[in-house]
Motif scaffolding. Structure first.
Motif, PDB file in Angstrom:
ATOM      1  N   ALA A  92     -27.772 -37.505  22.716  1.00 34.22           N
ATOM      2  CA  ALA A  92     -27.915 -38.579  23.698  1.00 34.22           C
ATOM      3  C   ALA A  92     -26.857 -38.465  24.792  1.00 34.22           C
ATOM      4  O   ALA A  92     -27.067 -38.913  25.916  1.00 34.22           O
ATOM      5  CB  ALA A  92     -27.824 -39.940  23.011  1.00 34.22           C
ATOM      6  N   SER A  93     -25.740 -37.817  24.481  1.00 37.04           N
ATOM      7  CA  SER A  93     -24.647 -37.658  25.440  1.00 37.04           C
ATOM      8  C   SER A  93     -24.972 -36.626  26.515  1.00 37.04           C
ATOM      9  O   SER A  93     -24.250 -36.508  27.497  1.00 37.04           O
ATOM     10  CB  SER A  93     -23.387 -37.216  24.710  1.00 37.04           C
ATOM     11  OG  SER A  93     -23.565 -35.888  24.212  1.00 37.04           O
TER      12      SER A  93
ATOM     13  N   ASP B  31     -24.908 -38.241  17.657  1.00 35.75           N
ATOM     14  CA  ASP B  31     -25.422 -37.938  18.988  1.00 35.75           C
ATOM     15  C   ASP B  31     -26.869 -37.442  18.919  1.00 35.75           C
ATOM     16  O   ASP B  31     -27.718 -37.856  19.720  1.00 35.75           O
ATOM     17  CB  ASP B  31     -24.519 -36.889  19.649  1.00 35.75           C
ATOM     18  CG  ASP B  31     -24.703 -36.793  21.145  1.00 35.75           C
ATOM     19  OD1 ASP B  31     -25.109 -37.791  21.782  1.00 35.75           O
ATOM     20  OD2 ASP B  31     -24.423 -35.709  21.698  1.00 35.75           O
TER      21      ASP B  31
ATOM     22  N   ALA C 199     -29.162 -40.350  17.937  1.00 37.16           N
ATOM     23  CA  ALA C 199     -29.344 -41.258  19.081  1.00 37.16           C
ATOM     24  C   ALA C 199     -30.362 -40.686  20.066  1.00 37.16           C
ATOM     25  O   ALA C 199     -31.198 -41.418  20.598  1.00 37.16           O
ATOM     26  CB  ALA C 199     -28.006 -41.508  19.767  1.00 37.16           C
ATOM     27  N   ALA C 200     -30.321 -39.384  20.296  1.00 32.94           N
ATOM     28  CA  ALA C 200     -31.287 -38.764  21.209  1.00 32.94           C
ATOM     29  C   ALA C 200     -32.691 -38.819  20.627  1.00 32.94           C
ATOM     30  O   ALA C 200     -33.655 -39.089  21.348  1.00 32.94           O
ATOM     31  CB  ALA C 200     -30.887 -37.319  21.497  1.00 32.94           C
TER      32      ALA C 200
ATOM     33  N   ALA D   6     -33.963 -42.332  20.997  1.00 30.62           N
ATOM     34  CA  ALA D   6     -34.279 -42.628  22.398  1.00 30.62           C
ATOM     35  C   ALA D   6     -35.570 -41.950  22.847  1.00 30.62           C
ATOM     36  O   ALA D   6     -36.282 -42.471  23.700  1.00 30.62           O
ATOM     37  CB  ALA D   6     -33.122 -42.199  23.295  1.00 30.62           C
ATOM     38  N   SER D   7     -35.893 -40.787  22.247  1.00 31.02           N
ATOM     39  CA  SER D   7     -37.106 -40.073  22.640  1.00 31.02           C
ATOM     40  C   SER D   7     -38.338 -40.595  21.917  1.00 31.02           C
ATOM     41  O   SER D   7     -39.441 -40.095  22.112  1.00 31.02           O
ATOM     42  CB  SER D   7     -36.958 -38.570  22.396  1.00 31.02           C
ATOM     43  OG  SER D   7     -36.985 -38.300  21.006  1.00 31.02           O
TER      44      SER D   7
END
Length: 116
Positions: free
Chosen positions: A10-11, A89, A92-93, A96-97
Motif C-alpha cells: 500500500a506504501s 504493507d 493493506a494493498a 485496498a484492491s
C-alpha cells in the motif's frame, strides 16, 4: 509463472518473492505468499511472516492442495520488524484492491496470520 513475483504494498513499495517448492522451505525467517496465477496480477491466497518458513509447511500444503495451480513464493528477511512491516504493507494493498481477505469457498485466501 516466473521464478520471481513482485507484490505491491500500500506504501507503493514492491516486494520481490522467489518461487520455491514446499519441500525446500528453509528454516530461516521470512515472508511467504501463495498466489494463484491469473491473466493479469496474481491472486494473493496466503500471506504470512514466519520466524521459520519451514514451520509453515502444513499451512502451505493445505493452501496448495485446495487451490490447484497455486504457487509458493518466499522472501527471506531476518529482522522481525521488517517481516511484520512488509506483511502489513502487502495485506493493506490487497485489501485496498478489493481482494477478499477471508476464507472463501473453503480455499485459504489472503489473510492476516500469526507467525508460526
Amino acid at each position: 509463472m516466473n521464478m520471481f513475483v513482485d507484490m505491491p504494498g500500500a506504501s507503493g513499495a514492491h516486494y520481490r518473492f522467489r518461487r520455491v517448492d514446499v519441500g525446500a522451505l528453509p528454516a530461516m525467517a521470512g515472508n511467504l505468499i501463495v498466489v494463484q496465477p491469473s491473466d493479469s496480477d496474481p491472486i494473493l491466497l496466503v500471506c504470512m511472516p514466519a520466524p521459520s518458513l519451514s514451520a509453515a509447511r502444513d499451512l502451505v500444503m493445505t493452501a496448495l492442495r485446495l487451490n490447484p495451480g497455486a504457487l509458493l513464493y518466499v522472501r527471506l528477511n531476518v529482522a522481525r520488524a521488517v517481516r511484520e512491516a512488509e506483511h502489513a504493507d502487502i495485506i493493506a494493498a490487497a485489501t485496498a484492491s478489493g481482494q477478499d481477505l477471508a476464507r472463501k469457498g473453503g480455499a485459504p485466501m489472503a489473510r492476516e496470520t500469526t507467525a508460526v
